[in-house]
Design a protein around this motif. Structure first.
Motif, short mmCIF file in Angstrom:
data_model
loop_
_atom_site.label_atom_id
_atom_site.label_comp_id
_atom_site.label_asym_id
_atom_site.label_seq_id
_atom_site.Cartn_x
_atom_site.Cartn_y
_atom_site.Cartn_z
N MET A 433 0.85 -1.19 0.00
CA MET A 433 0.00 0.00 0.00
C MET A 433 0.89 1.24 0.00
O MET A 433 1.86 1.32 0.75
CB MET A 433 -0.88 -0.01 1.26
N SER A 434 0.56 2.23 -0.81
CA SER A 434 1.39 3.42 -0.89
C SER A 434 1.36 4.19 0.42
O SER A 434 0.41 4.09 1.20
CB SER A 434 0.90 4.34 -2.01
N HIS A 461 7.91 -1.37 5.33
CA HIS A 461 7.70 -0.24 4.41
C HIS A 461 8.94 -0.11 3.53
O HIS A 461 10.02 0.22 4.01
CB HIS A 461 7.48 1.06 5.19
N ASP A 462 8.79 -0.43 2.25
CA ASP A 462 9.92 -0.35 1.32
C ASP A 462 9.45 0.29 0.02
O ASP A 462 8.39 0.94 -0.02
CB ASP A 462 10.55 -1.72 1.09
N ALA A 463 10.22 0.07 -1.03
CA ALA A 463 9.89 0.71 -2.31
C ALA A 463 8.55 0.25 -2.86
O ALA A 463 7.93 0.96 -3.67
CB ALA A 463 10.99 0.41 -3.32
N THR A 464 8.08 -0.91 -2.45
CA THR A 464 6.80 -1.41 -2.95
C THR A 464 5.63 -0.90 -2.13
O THR A 464 4.48 -1.16 -2.49
CB THR A 464 6.78 -2.94 -2.96
N GLY A 465 5.88 -0.21 -1.01
CA GLY A 465 4.81 0.29 -0.16
C GLY A 465 4.81 -0.37 1.19
O GLY A 465 5.80 -0.97 1.63
N VAL A 466 3.68 -0.29 1.89
CA VAL A 466 3.51 -0.88 3.22
C VAL A 466 2.85 -2.24 3.05
O VAL A 466 1.80 -2.35 2.40
CB VAL A 466 2.65 0.03 4.11
#
Length: 590
Positions: A433-434, A461-466
């Motif tokens: 999730m952003s 929480h990384d580059a792909t979101g939460v």
């Protein structure tokens, strides 16, 4: 210094009493001297036996000048209430006592004046009866005569005892000066006088006009006609100001330090006495200000005040609400919230009233954190809940400037897990999730809270979101097979990137490739180039065997790939520091 305001019915001897006590004349206007009646604020002072200075603000006693009386009494922490022995308790005596009681003034002396004209005993007895049950119930009563001097030494001693009992203000609090007089001195400019009720002011300080936000600077200052470099609350001061905003200063405005105050046009208050009917159109008196307001009842004893102009105020302060022309409507108002939420939904007023029912008159940091759920130290300072320079002794999660109540923190963490799981179900190709969506779904007051909250919720929480740890896109089975095929091909030939057409022939759309790249399954480069995520590191190992510096053509041959792949790959390696450009055509490994 201690500041004491007079109070009492017209012609009961307030001004004469101050003249006998201080040797100063407080009636400065020709009309006052001609009529023998105070119509504006006057000032006098004296040094008491213990060396302390008592500064007096003399107020009018006529009912027509109640607004002026309130301007003088509002900033003063103590009162000298007068009752004439030959006049007894009178109409304005009662009204002035109601003002002092509404402001919760607990420090004072009652002087029974004109003891040379009548037996003061009946006036003393009536005064004790009238004072009972008010904030001044325990004040000392002194019989006096300004004409004969009877009781003046006793009154002076009573004032000394009063001053000794009064608490010493915290000079470290933000400054606020309530202006009660403005005039111009030739060659000097604008001078304002007033009661410095909070903090301290020094020559050279920059102050802000609370109602306009414009700034002025203190050029010089006096305290009781003596030039000083600074003064601390509570004091009577005169400030010579510099700045283009000086012409806009009027009585009733406040000069404040740039930080530490909330300037607001809406307040939630508790009424100290609830009238049978609260008119919508009222006047709110705070300090020396008299501000028209519209009142909206919230609960049995609470109301929302919408002010005609902004005012600098702290929670826990007391003002007076009155209806001009209606003597029955004059009540105290304790400020409960200086940044109240909007009442824009059906039933919001009643819900707000219920929420305010347990808010104490004197704000407490721990209760404020619990009430708001999350609040910044900056807000606690600006609303007066937290003294300057102190840390709140509260059970709270600290994130930067934020203090979050544990219950609110747990609620957010639980909700974050729920919304991220729901997002993953609804977006199988992008289960992360952003950041923006997470902040919006939780209603976080500050995006900066999310990083700490993610860890508390056991998420990543990384580059792909939460997302949950280990979460990856949920591809259809055919896409999974195609993805495995591409990864196997790239494992054998790390730089033999398939073309866009080859990917499509396998059933891999741009959306699939993007999802795989976000989750770390593939590396996507400009020009529809797809490689394994460790391709840059593998390329560096091969290129390090070349004689340096090397050209793009040499790198392409060493990698066994095409220019389509080599150009974006080397540009990525340049950005990430694996290689470094020497000139327009040469590079070297770092």
């Amino acid at each position: 210094m201690r500041v004491i305001a007079t109070a009492g019915h017209v012609d009961h001897g307030k001004t004469a009493l101050l003249r006998a006590l201080t040797g100063m004349e407080t009636d400065r206007l020709p009309e006052e001297r001609r009529r023998g009646m105070t119509i504006d604020l006057g000032y006098a002072w004296t040094t008491l036996a213990d060396g302390e200075t008592a500064a007096f603000v003399d107020v009018p006693g006529h009912e027509r000048f109640l607004t002026t009386m309130l301007a003088g009494v509002g900033p003063a922490p103590a009162a000298l209430l007068t009752v004439a022995a030959d006049g007894g308790w009178a109409r304005q005596t009662e009204e002035h006592l109601a003002v002092l009681d509404a402001l919760d003034v607990r420090y004072g002396v009652l002087a029974v004046t004109r003891a040379d004209l009548a037996d003061p005993a009946p006036a003393v007895a009536a005064a004790r009866e009238r004072l009972a049950g008010t904030s001044l119930a325990a004040v000392e009563i002194v019989e006096t005569s300004a004409v004969t001097g009877y009781g003046m030494d006793t009154l002076r001693d009573a004032c000394a005892r009063l001053v000794a009992r009064m608490p010493v203000p915290d000079a470290g609090r933000p400054a606020r000066l309530w202006v009660d007089r403005v005039f111009t001195v030739r060659g000097a400019g604008t001078v304002v006088t007033g009661t410095l009720g909070s903090g301290s002011v020094s020559v050279g300080d920059e102050l802000r006009i609370a109602s306009t936000g414009r700034t002025v600077r203190v050029r010089s200052m006096e305290c009781l006609k003596t030039t000083v470099s600074g003064a601390a609350a509570v004091s009577r001061v005169a400030l010579n100001l510099r700045g283009s905003a000086c012409s806009s200063i009027r009585r009733g405005q406040a000069l404040i330090s740039p930080e530490g105050w909330t300037v607001t046009g809406e307040l939630d208050v508790r009424l100290t006495r609830v009238p049978e009917r609260l008119p919508k159109e009222l006047v709110f008196h705070l300090g020396s200000a008299a501000i028209p307001v519209r009142a909206r009842p919230l609960g049995p004893d609470t109301a929302r005040l919408r002010l005609a102009g902004p005012v600098a105020v702290h929670q826990g302060e007391r003002g007076v609400i009155r209806a001009p022309g209606n003597r029955e409507i004059m009540v105290g108002a304790v400020v409960l919230d200086v940044l109240p939420p909007p009442l824009d939904r059906r039933g919001a007023a009643a819900a707000r009233g219920a929420a305010l029912a347990d808010v104490p008159d004197v704000p407490e940091p721990a209760l404020e954190v619990a009430r708001l759920g999350a609040v910044t130290r900056s807000r606690l300072l600006a609303t007066g809940v937290l003294p300057t320079g102190s840390e709140p002794a509260v059970d709270a999660i600290t994130v930067g400037d934020w203090l979050v109540h544990p219950g609110q923190w747990d609620t957010w963490a639980t909700r974050l897990r729920q919304v991220t799981d729901q997002w993953a179900r609804e977006h199988p190709l992008a289960p992360g999730m952003s950041r923006e969506s997470a902040v919006r779904e939780l209603g976080l007051p500050d995006p900066g809270l999310l990083d700490a909250l993610v860890g508390a919720a056991g998420l990543v929480h990384d580059a792909t979101g939460v997302h949950r740890a280990g979460a990856r896109p949920a591809f259809p089975e055919a896409v999974e097979r195609a993805m495995r095929s591409v990864r196997e091909r790239l494992t054998e030939a790390p730089f033999g990137a398939p073309s866009a057409d080859e990917l499509l022939s396998l059933g891999l759309t741009e959306r699939h490739v993007a999802a795989a790249a976000r989750s770390g399954l593939l590396l996507r480069l400009p020009g529809s180039v797809v490689l394994l995520p460790d391709a840059p590191q593998r390329a560096r190992r091969r290129l390090s065997a070349l004689s340096e510096p090397f050209t793009l053509s040499q790198a392409r041959q060493a990698l066994g790939t095409t220019r389509r792949v080599a150009v974006p790959l080397l540009e990525l390696m340049d950005r990430t520091g694996l290689t470094r450009r020497i000139d327009a055509t040469h590079r070297r490994c770092t």
